[in-house]
Structures are given as structure tokens and as C-alpha cells.
Write a protein that holds these residues in place. Sequence first.
Motif, short mmCIF file in Angstrom:
data_model
loop_
_atom_site.label_atom_id
_atom_site.label_comp_id
_atom_site.label_asym_id
_atom_site.label_seq_id
_atom_site.Cartn_x
_atom_site.Cartn_y
_atom_site.Cartn_z
N UNK A 80 0.93 -0.63 0.26
CA UNK A 80 -0.03 -0.31 0.47
C UNK A 80 0.70 0.79 0.31
N UNK A 81 0.81 1.75 -1.42
CA UNK A 81 1.75 3.31 -0.89
C UNK A 81 0.93 4.73 -1.15
N UNK A 82 -0.06 4.61 -0.94
CA UNK A 82 -0.82 5.41 -0.53
C UNK A 82 -0.61 6.45 0.82
N UNK A 83 0.46 5.99 1.52
CA UNK A 83 0.70 7.31 2.84
C UNK A 83 1.98 8.05 2.27
N UNK A 84 2.54 7.38 0.80
CA UNK A 84 4.03 8.20 0.61
C UNK A 84 2.98 9.12 -0.20
N UNK A 85 2.29 8.53 -0.96
CA UNK A 85 1.37 9.89 -2.00
C UNK A 85 0.60 11.04 -1.21
N UNK A 86 0.68 10.67 -0.14
CA UNK A 86 0.00 11.79 1.00
C UNK A 86 1.16 12.70 1.03
N UNK A 87 1.79 12.15 0.71
CA UNK A 87 3.59 13.04 1.69
C UNK A 87 3.61 14.46 0.42
N UNK A 88 3.11 13.76 -0.03
CA UNK A 88 3.11 15.06 -1.33
C UNK A 88 2.41 16.87 -1.48
N UNK A 89 1.39 16.54 -0.45
CA UNK A 89 0.97 17.91 -0.24
C UNK A 89 2.21 18.62 1.13
N UNK A 90 3.05 17.70 1.76
CA UNK A 90 4.35 18.59 2.32
C UNK A 90 5.39 18.04 1.55
N UNK A 91 5.70 18.48 0.40
CA UNK A 91 6.96 17.91 -0.65
C UNK A 91 7.23 17.98 -2.06
N UNK A 92 6.72 19.43 -2.77
CA UNK A 92 5.98 19.15 -3.78
C UNK A 92 7.06 18.94 -4.90
N UNK A 93 8.00 18.43 -4.60
CA UNK A 93 9.17 17.39 -5.24
C UNK A 93 8.45 16.11 -5.63
N UNK A 94 7.57 15.74 -5.18
CA UNK A 94 7.23 14.23 -5.21
C UNK A 94 5.64 14.69 -6.40
N UNK A 95 5.55 15.41 -6.67
CA UNK A 95 4.56 16.16 -7.74
C UNK A 95 5.40 16.34 -9.10
N UNK A 96 4.80 15.74 -10.29
CA UNK A 96 5.36 16.12 -11.54
C UNK A 96 4.62 17.37 -11.88
N UNK A 97 5.15 17.88 -13.02
CA UNK A 97 4.71 19.25 -13.83
C UNK A 97 3.73 19.54 -14.15
N UNK A 98 1.99 18.69 -14.05
CA UNK A 98 1.41 19.37 -13.51
C UNK A 98 0.61 19.69 -12.55
N UNK A 99 1.03 19.19 -11.31
CA UNK A 99 0.64 19.81 -10.42
C UNK A 99 -0.34 19.09 -10.09
N UNK A 100 -0.14 17.28 -10.15
CA UNK A 100 -1.65 16.48 -9.94
C UNK A 100 -1.08 15.53 -9.94
N UNK A 101 -0.31 15.02 -10.55
CA UNK A 101 0.45 13.05 -10.54
C UNK A 101 1.71 13.92 -10.21
N UNK A 102 2.25 11.96 -9.73
CA UNK A 102 3.57 12.09 -8.58
C UNK A 102 4.46 11.89 -9.53
N UNK A 103 5.59 13.00 -9.02
CA UNK A 103 6.86 12.39 -10.43
C UNK A 103 7.66 11.39 -10.19
#
Length: 113
Positions: A80-103
Motif C-alpha cells: 500500500x503506497x497511499x501514505x507515501x502519496x499523501x506526503x506530496x502535500x508537504x513536498x512539491x518535489x513529489x509532484x509532476x509538472x502537471x501539479x497533480x500526479x506523482x513525479x
Amino acid sequence: MKENYREITCLALGDSYTIGESVDPSLRWPVQLVNKLRNESINMSDAVIIARTGWTTDEIDAFNRLISEECGNAGIKYFNITDISREASLDSSLVAADGLHPSGKMYGLWVDS
């Protein structure tokens, strides 16, 4: 790779995160995972990705509960990788250039988990 070992298949179920929206196909987490395991001399087939876009948070949480239970019943390893995904709200480097999807970086964290 040793030829006497059975080939393992990675089945990735999910949403646009699993598909790898907004990243190069080589950075999709199922592809990264298969490559990492192959580098560790594990005989892996290409990842099979079954996913659809548009899941809500509640749907994802319900799916995670259900699939975790079903995998446990069948003796299948589930991550289950959902908890890691939710860290994106605190770390913008985890978000792709579209501002929505994971990097690609976030996909790498999924693989390393």
C-alpha cells in the motif's frame, strides 16, 4: 538471470498514479519496480498495469482495505503506497509538472518501500 527460476509477474492495480500520468513511461513505478528487481537478479516479466483515472480518496481507501484482505487470503504480497502519496502535500518535489500526479521521485519512493 537463472533460467531455472519461474518468472514473476508484477500486477499493478490502480489509477492515474499507476498509469504514470505526466511522467516518462520509464519512470512509472511498476516499470521502476520491475527494473529494480531484475537488477537484483529476480526473474521478472514486464509489469502488467490495470488502472483507471478518476478515483476519489474514499474509493482508494476502500479499495486498499479490500485488496489487502483479498491478497492476504490468497497469499499474495500487497504493498500500500497511499501514505507515501499523501506526503506530496508537504513536498512539491513529489509532484509532476502537471501539479497533480506523482513525479518520478515519488514513484522511486514507492519502489523503495
